[in-house]
Scaffold this active site. Sequence first.
Site, PDB file in Angstrom:
ATOM      1  N   SER A   1      40.108  37.935  45.035  1.00  0.00           N
ATOM      2  CA  SER A   1      41.459  37.813  45.605  1.00  0.00           C
ATOM      3  C   SER A   1      42.454  37.307  44.561  1.00  0.00           C
ATOM      4  CB  SER A   1      41.447  36.860  46.795  1.00  0.00           C
ATOM      5  OG  SER A   1      40.607  37.343  47.818  1.00  0.00           O
TER       6      SER A   1
ATOM      7  N   GLU B   1      28.579  40.751  51.899  1.00  0.00           N
ATOM      8  CA  GLU B   1      29.493  39.661  52.226  1.00  0.00           C
ATOM      9  C   GLU B   1      29.970  39.704  53.666  1.00  0.00           C
ATOM     10  OE1 GLU B   1      33.855  37.935  50.753  1.00  0.00           O
ATOM     11  OE2 GLU B   1      32.755  39.349  49.510  1.00  0.00           O
TER      12      GLU B   1
END
Length: 377
Positions: free
Chosen positions: A131, A247
């Site tokens: 991110s 994930e």
Amino acid sequence: MARSDVLEPGTLPPGTGELRARVREFLAATPFTPRCDCWLTGADPAFSRRLGERGWLGMTLPERYGGHGRSPLERFAVIEELLAAGAPVGAHWIADRQIGPSLLNHGTEEQKHRFLPAIARGECFFAIGMSEPDSGSDLASVRTRAERDGDGWRLHGTKVWTSGAHLAHAILVLARSAPKDTDRHAGLSQFIVPLPAEGVAIRPILGLSGEHHFNEVVFDGAFVPDDLVLGRPGDGWRQVTAELAYERSGPERLLSTFLLVRLLHARADGPAARRALGALTARLWSLRQASLAVAGALAAGETPDVPAALVKDLGTRFESEVIEVVREHAGVEPDPASADPLARALAEAVVQAPGFTLRGGTNEILRGIVARGLGVR
């Protein structure tokens, strides 16, 4: 033992009951403070090493790399017990959940022998540099650059919401190694950066309660040699997409607030509370079956990115609904300093809840993935 890839979806292989019992015995004999969202906020390196000693980290890795050659479904049973108990698994979580499989699939022999045995021992923790500021869940828009420099690369850019970077021994960074063209997904690569490192600054991002598990990580010319590029340069998007299936689909996407369900069950008083608890349990069981089916697909060598996105979307919404049911029926107020475990766990969950549907990809992004997989977008 039956092969996991021929089991019916949503079932566990024979022998997992005994394995589950051993984990429960270990947890009963090991002192820790249970907490909600333990896989993110509960970090205890000593606890991680104890799990490694018992063979409960790196379970699916081959023995030649320090692992234990177990199936993803056996690992599923172990982490279900750890999460249900609210155990402090945050330190090793990312390394064990996705870095290990990613190294196994894309790493060189040197990388595998360097990192995998230490991950399985609970002695090597990883963070993920995905991110970025102003990018949200759009990974293809990353602006961190990897520039060629002799026999390696120089990284420049910033990553945010980097869980556990302050505890990590290395970070796996997604960066743009070639100029962006009409294909936004081309020209991305993954780099292993051992920590601490010159040119890498890790700055804490404190949560609402003042806790530190997120970080901003700034790369200012950090050097990465060629032998620490994961996979082939330019192949980062394909690798990351496969990694995200690990994930997004695991039981942590269902069980972050399960401690509240357990505590409510212990004191459910009256038919309304019992009905609400029964409804939560029924939904949790169906979501668990879906998560197990994805684990089975991973065990069969598939890349179930669409089912994983669906599990994550539904599971994280369920986690927030647990909070509302407990607030309605438990008769306690959230209080992080309370001696009442339920009031304390409720406070932990309330603080963490805003991130449930954001981390690992926002629900809007996930629904787009599902829509494309169904051919309706």
